[in-house]
Design a protein around this motif. Structure first.
Motif, PDB file in Angstrom:
ATOM      1  N   VAL A   1       1.072  -1.196   0.055  1.00 44.87           N
ATOM      2  CA  VAL A   1      -0.158  -0.008   0.013  1.00 44.87           C
ATOM      3  C   VAL A   1       0.806   1.371  -0.012  1.00 44.87           C
ATOM      4  CG1 VAL A   1      -1.821   1.372   1.297  1.00 44.87           C
ATOM      5  CG2 VAL A   1      -2.057  -1.056   0.961  1.00 44.87           C
ATOM      6  N   MET A   2       1.805   1.226   0.665  1.00 46.12           N
ATOM      7  CA  MET A   2       2.884   2.357   0.700  1.00 46.12           C
ATOM      8  C   MET A   2       3.285   3.098  -0.942  1.00 46.12           C
ATOM      9  SD  MET A   2       4.151   4.739   2.638  1.00 46.12           S
ATOM     10  CE  MET A   2       4.365   4.097   4.279  1.00 46.12           C
TER      11      MET A   2
ATOM     12  N   TRP B   1       0.057   4.771  -1.961  1.00 45.03           N
ATOM     13  CA  TRP B   1      -0.159   5.901  -0.930  1.00 45.03           C
ATOM     14  C   TRP B   1       0.538   7.258  -1.579  1.00 45.03           C
ATOM     15  CZ3 TRP B   1      -3.077   8.615   2.252  1.00 45.03           C
ATOM     16  CH2 TRP B   1      -2.261   9.573   3.211  1.00 45.03           C
ATOM     17  N   LYS B   2       2.004   7.067  -1.759  1.00 43.46           N
ATOM     18  CA  LYS B   2       2.799   7.852  -1.932  1.00 43.46           C
ATOM     19  C   LYS B   2       2.632   8.452  -3.351  1.00 43.46           C
ATOM     20  CE  LYS B   2       7.040   6.619   0.767  1.00 43.46           C
ATOM     21  NZ  LYS B   2       8.356   6.384   0.762  1.00 43.46           N
TER      22      LYS B   2
ATOM     23  N   CYS C   1      -0.405   8.702  -4.644  1.00 42.52           N
ATOM     24  CA  CYS C   1      -1.747   9.433  -4.402  1.00 42.52           C
ATOM     25  C   CYS C   1      -1.117  10.939  -3.961  1.00 42.52           C
ATOM     26  CB  CYS C   1      -2.578   8.959  -3.396  1.00 42.52           C
ATOM     27  SG  CYS C   1      -3.522   7.434  -4.203  1.00 42.52           S
TER      28      CYS C   1
ATOM     29  N   TRP D   1       4.016  13.329   5.312  1.00 43.13           N
ATOM     30  CA  TRP D   1       3.088  12.392   4.606  1.00 43.13           C
ATOM     31  C   TRP D   1       3.464  11.236   3.948  1.00 43.13           C
ATOM     32  CZ3 TRP D   1      -2.171  12.350   5.196  1.00 43.13           C
ATOM     33  CH2 TRP D   1      -2.558  13.529   5.475  1.00 43.13           C
TER      34      TRP D   1
END
Length: 129
Positions: free
Chosen positions: A24-25, A28-29, A31, A96
């Motif tokens: 997922v990381m 996430w990055k 996005c 973030w």
């Protein structure tokens, strides 16, 4: 028996969690980068222009000292506030989860998008003495 079943479930949960975190990381990055790209690119250009203007005003004052050139340098120093906004956004993006490499990639993408041709890209990266 119940203990072995509980232990197996626990280990499976940990393995699944680790797999999920690593898969997922990157999404996430990606996005975060997509959402922040336009604003970060604008701030990158504003800071770059402010630094270039400040350098040129400083060189002009050193070469030709005068009140007008000193006032121009003071105005250019005020323009450096744009760099504070850039730095704050950079720090927020780091919080973030983005790395310096990802932030550098965002800066390069902004340069490529706004640079009409190779001369613009060279001008943006060029430091004049």
């Amino acid at each position: 028996m119940r203990l072995a079943s509980s232990l197996t479930s626990f280990l499976f949960g940990i393995i699944a969690g680790i797999f999920l975190a690593f898969s997922v990381m990157p999404l996430w990055k990606l996005c975060v980068m997509q959402i922040a790209q336009d604003r970060f690119g604008d701030l990158t250009f504003k800071c770059d222009d402010a630094m270039r203007g400040h350098l040129m005003a400083k060189q002009k004052l050193v070469g030709t000292p005068s009140k007008a050139n000193a006032d121009a340098l003071k105005s250019a120093e005020i323009g450096l506030l744009d760099c504070q906004d850039y730095d704050l956004m950079r720090k927020r993006l780091t919080r973030w989860g983005l790395t310096d490499n990802e932030l550098s990639e965002m800066s390069l993408l902004a340069i490529e998008e706004k640079g009409a041709d190779l001369r613009d890209v060279v001008r943006i990266h060029e430091i004049r003495y």
